[in-house]
Structures are given as C-alpha cells and as structure tokens.
Design a protein around this motif. Structure first.
Motif, mmCIF file in Angstrom:
data_model
loop_
_atom_site.group_PDB
_atom_site.id
_atom_site.type_symbol
_atom_site.label_atom_id
_atom_site.label_comp_id
_atom_site.label_asym_id
_atom_site.label_seq_id
_atom_site.Cartn_x
_atom_site.Cartn_y
_atom_site.Cartn_z
ATOM 1 N N SER A 82 71.479 56.491 34.563
ATOM 2 C CA SER A 82 72.084 54.951 34.840
ATOM 3 C C SER A 82 72.684 54.382 33.665
ATOM 4 O O SER A 82 72.606 53.229 33.485
ATOM 5 C CB SER A 82 70.747 54.176 35.507
ATOM 6 N N ASP A 135 74.813 51.283 34.387
ATOM 7 C CA ASP A 135 74.006 50.116 34.529
ATOM 8 C C ASP A 135 73.163 49.541 33.363
ATOM 9 O O ASP A 135 73.289 48.400 33.134
ATOM 10 C CB ASP A 135 72.842 50.723 35.643
ATOM 11 N N LEU A 136 72.846 50.415 32.731
ATOM 12 C CA LEU A 136 72.165 50.042 31.427
ATOM 13 C C LEU A 136 73.226 49.629 30.352
ATOM 14 O O LEU A 136 72.914 48.609 29.604
ATOM 15 C CB LEU A 136 71.491 51.382 30.765
ATOM 16 N N SER A 167 75.860 47.762 31.172
ATOM 17 C CA SER A 167 76.064 46.540 31.593
ATOM 18 C C SER A 167 74.883 45.679 31.322
ATOM 19 O O SER A 167 75.339 44.408 31.027
ATOM 20 C CB SER A 167 76.433 46.412 33.157
ATOM 21 N N LYS A 168 73.927 46.073 31.429
ATOM 22 C CA LYS A 168 72.663 45.143 31.106
ATOM 23 C C LYS A 168 72.841 45.012 29.579
ATOM 24 O O LYS A 168 72.285 43.629 28.988
ATOM 25 C CB LYS A 168 71.222 46.009 31.370
ATOM 26 N N PHE A 169 72.775 45.843 28.915
ATOM 27 C CA PHE A 169 73.149 45.848 27.428
ATOM 28 C C PHE A 169 74.226 44.725 27.015
ATOM 29 O O PHE A 169 73.984 43.733 26.062
ATOM 30 C CB PHE A 169 73.602 47.231 26.644
ATOM 31 N N LYS A 205 75.186 42.403 28.686
ATOM 32 C CA LYS A 205 74.676 40.944 29.089
ATOM 33 C C LYS A 205 73.982 40.317 27.779
ATOM 34 O O LYS A 205 73.782 39.037 27.798
ATOM 35 C CB LYS A 205 73.969 40.985 30.239
ATOM 36 N N VAL A 206 73.158 41.164 27.237
ATOM 37 C CA VAL A 206 72.419 40.797 26.122
ATOM 38 C C VAL A 206 72.989 40.212 25.063
ATOM 39 O O VAL A 206 72.849 39.216 24.431
ATOM 40 C CB VAL A 206 71.390 41.863 25.551
ATOM 41 N N GLU A 228 60.739 44.335 31.655
ATOM 42 C CA GLU A 228 62.057 43.351 31.239
ATOM 43 C C GLU A 228 62.136 43.290 29.853
ATOM 44 O O GLU A 228 63.000 43.085 29.181
ATOM 45 C CB GLU A 228 62.185 42.464 32.262
ATOM 46 N N ILE A 232 62.929 46.036 27.536
ATOM 47 C CA ILE A 232 64.196 46.378 27.693
ATOM 48 C C ILE A 232 65.167 45.162 26.813
ATOM 49 O O ILE A 232 66.081 45.489 26.101
ATOM 50 C CB ILE A 232 64.952 46.728 29.154
ATOM 51 N N LEU A 233 64.599 43.944 26.991
ATOM 52 C CA LEU A 233 65.470 42.831 26.153
ATOM 53 C C LEU A 233 65.214 43.232 24.600
ATOM 54 O O LEU A 233 66.184 43.187 24.068
ATOM 55 C CB LEU A 233 64.749 41.552 26.589
ATOM 56 N N SER A 290 67.181 46.215 23.219
ATOM 57 C CA SER A 290 68.571 45.910 23.463
ATOM 58 C C SER A 290 68.977 44.908 22.247
ATOM 59 O O SER A 290 70.042 45.008 21.595
ATOM 60 C CB SER A 290 68.981 45.110 24.654
#
Length: 349
Positions: free
Chosen positions: A7, A10-11, A13-15, A17-18, A76, A79-80, A83
């Motif tokens: 993924s 996906d990861l 784009s999450k990264f 966002k941080v 969560e 992951i935060l 990141s």
C-alpha cells in the motif's frame, strides 16, 4: 533504500499529511512571534526544500518499525510517531542539502534551481539551513517529550548530525581547489568519507529511530549499526559506479565525479590496479572539465576492467552482508535488514 511495499501510495499520502501537520505546528510555534511575512517565508521555504525528494529515508522509519512489530497492525498513534521521526530525517536531509548546494556552488537540486539560486533568497539560504536544523528539536519536543526514550532520540539526531558534518568536512578538504593530489586517495579514505557523510544518516538513522520507537536500547544493537553502515558504503560504491557506467536516462542525471575530482570508488580502485604509465594518464586527466580528458579516464577504467572489478565487489559484499544479517538472533531484525538490502542489490538507478 527503503520504499513502501504493497500500500505504498496510501502510506505515502498519509506520510505527506503528517508533513502538513508538522509545518502548521512550526508556523504557530509559541517561542517566536511570527509576522505575516516571516510565516509566508518559512511556509514557502519548507515546501521548496523538505518534501520534494523520494522520501526514502523518512518512509523507511515506518517500514522498519513494521518489521520490528512482526506483522502486528500499527495503531494510528504508532503510524503518526513513526511518520514524525521520518520527517525529522527529511528535515535533516533538507538542512544538509540547502547548505551543501551553497558549498558546492550547485545549480539544480531535484529538478529545480537550488534554494540559494531562487530570486531574493541568495545567502538568506544559510539562515534557512540553520532554521531547518532548529526545527528538528522543536518537532521532537512537541511529539516525544513525555516518552521514556525522548533523550535517546535527541542524542541520536545530535550524534548523526555531527558524524555527517564531519564526513562532509573530510570530503571538502580532500578536494580543495588547486590542491588536486591523487596520492591522497585510498580505499580507507573513501570508506571514511562515505561512512560518516552518508551511511549514518541514510541507513542507520531510520532504523535507529524505529528501534527506539519499539522500546529497544541502541547500545544493544551495535551489530545492526555496523551492518547498516556497511550497507551504506555498498550503496555509495554503487552510486560511484553508476555515476560513470550508469544510464543517465535511468539514474536521472549525468555523472560528473571525474570532472569534480571526487574521491570515487572507481578512481581509488584504478589507482590500486594501474601501472606507472596508467597512473600518469590518471593524474594528467582526472579532475578536468574537458570531455576529452573525461573520455581518457573512462577509457582507462575500461582498460582496467573496472566493470568486472565492481561485479566481483558487489557479489562478495552481498554474500558478506547476508552472512552478517543471518547471524542476528532476531528474525524480525533479519527481515528488516534483508528488506533494506533487497532494495539496493543490483540497482540500476
């Protein structure tokens, strides 16, 4: 270097966002009273310098942490935090590159003008480099102050920054203009430059961050550090090789190590292998901008069969690394290290 698996998009784009979260925290830092102008400056400076690369180092913190959790789903919060540490490494990288480009008088970086070459920036970029460096402890304090490993994290970033800047110094003083002397170049010098300038922050730092997040003590993992430093050296030897023999279409740049009088693995190997006549060819033509000089050096590299020498080096280094990795008692750490190695073995770019 570690990109994300499965993924990945996906990861990533999450990264990213941080990154937006960290940037807005820094733009509201209570220790400084921002004006509109200063806030806009930092906003633009960060966007220009921090998130534009491949993000390999940052993403590999999350990747490494996943391996250490042995397949357990990350929360969560985990992951935060992973990141945030990943972004601290990207901030460190941005700080080095902004100042590096000034020292090297470079023109482009990541396909755009170097930050100091942007109109109205100029030498303000030196202070921007200092700000990038100062953002790291601000981020660590905000997100990790209550954690039991907070001091270890701050210490880790300080150690690695010192090692990297010291490696950069050896590199710079070895290639001082007007003092071009190939007799200074050796395999041990090459190893020292690479170990300090690249291997610690690119290979060891992401894994060390993940180990601290997983509650491990870094002093119990000296062998992991040694393996990662060796991997970083192998990665740089590949880089030196690709600079000369790689396909510019694939690597995305035209190599200039010969022109720049770099202490490259190829020139060090050539010095080891060549006879007196060949050594003279090297000292006459290495470090000159003229395409004919470069062609003569490349012809000598072919004469010495450096492509074959590199292939042997790559095979034996891979064997050695696999043996070291497999002697590690933890299967999770073995899997983590093997994933790093798999991403760089026989790479073309």
């Amino acid at each position: 270097m570690a990109a994300m698996n499965g993924s990945g998009v996906d990861l990533r784009s999450k990264f990213l966002k941080v990154y937006a979260v960290l940037k807005s925290e820094l733009l509201e830092d209570p220790a400084f009273e921002f004006t509109d102008d200063s806030r806009q400056w930092i906003d633009r400076m960060l966007d220009y310098n921090v998130p534009g690369g491949k993000l390999n180092r940052g993403l590999s913190v999350i990747d490494s942490f996943k391996y250490l959790k042995e397949g357990k789903e990350l929360t969560e919060e985990e992951i935060l935090l992973a990141s945030v540490l990943g972004w601290c490494i990207e901030w460190l990288q941005a700080y080095f590159l902004v100042l590096d480009d000034i020292m090297d008088n470079s023109h482009t970086r990541r396909g755009q003008p170097c930050w100091f070459r942007v109109p109205k920036v100029g030498m303000i970029a030196v202070n921007d480099g200092l700000l990038l460096r100062n953002h790291i402890p601000r981020i660590l304090k905000k997100h990790f102050k209550p954690k039991p490993y907070y001091v270890d994290l701050v210490d880790l970033f300080n150690e690695v920054e010192f090692q990297t800047a010291s490696g950069q110094m050896i590199d710079l003083i070895t290639t001082i203009e007007g003092e071009k002397d190939l007799s200074k170049y050796s395999l041990s010098l090459h190893r020292r430059i690479v170990q300090y300038k690249t291997a610690y922050y690119s290979f060891y730092l992401p894994v060390a961050c993940a180990l601290l997040l997983a509650g491990e003590k870094l002093e119990s993992h000296v062998n992991v550090k040694n393996i990662l430093v060796d991997m970083g050296i192998y990665f740089q030897v590949q880089d030196d090789y690709l600079d000369c023999f790689g396909d510019p279409e694939k690597i995305g740049k035209i190599g200039t190590d010969i022109e720049d009088f770099k202490c490259s693995w190829l020139v060090v190997k050539a010095l080891e292998l060549c006879n007196a006549g060949q050594k003279k060819v090297l000292s006459d033509h290495y470090g000159k901008d003229n395409p004919e000089d470069v062609a003569k050096v490349k012809a000598l590299y072919n004469e010495l069969n450096l492509q074959g020498v590199f292939a042997d080096y790559e095979a034996s280094t891979y064997e050695k690394l696999i043996t070291s990795i497999e002697s590690h008692p933890s299967k999770a750490v073995q899997a983590l290290l093997k994933s790093f190695l798999a991403k760089i073995y026989k790479r073309q770019k």
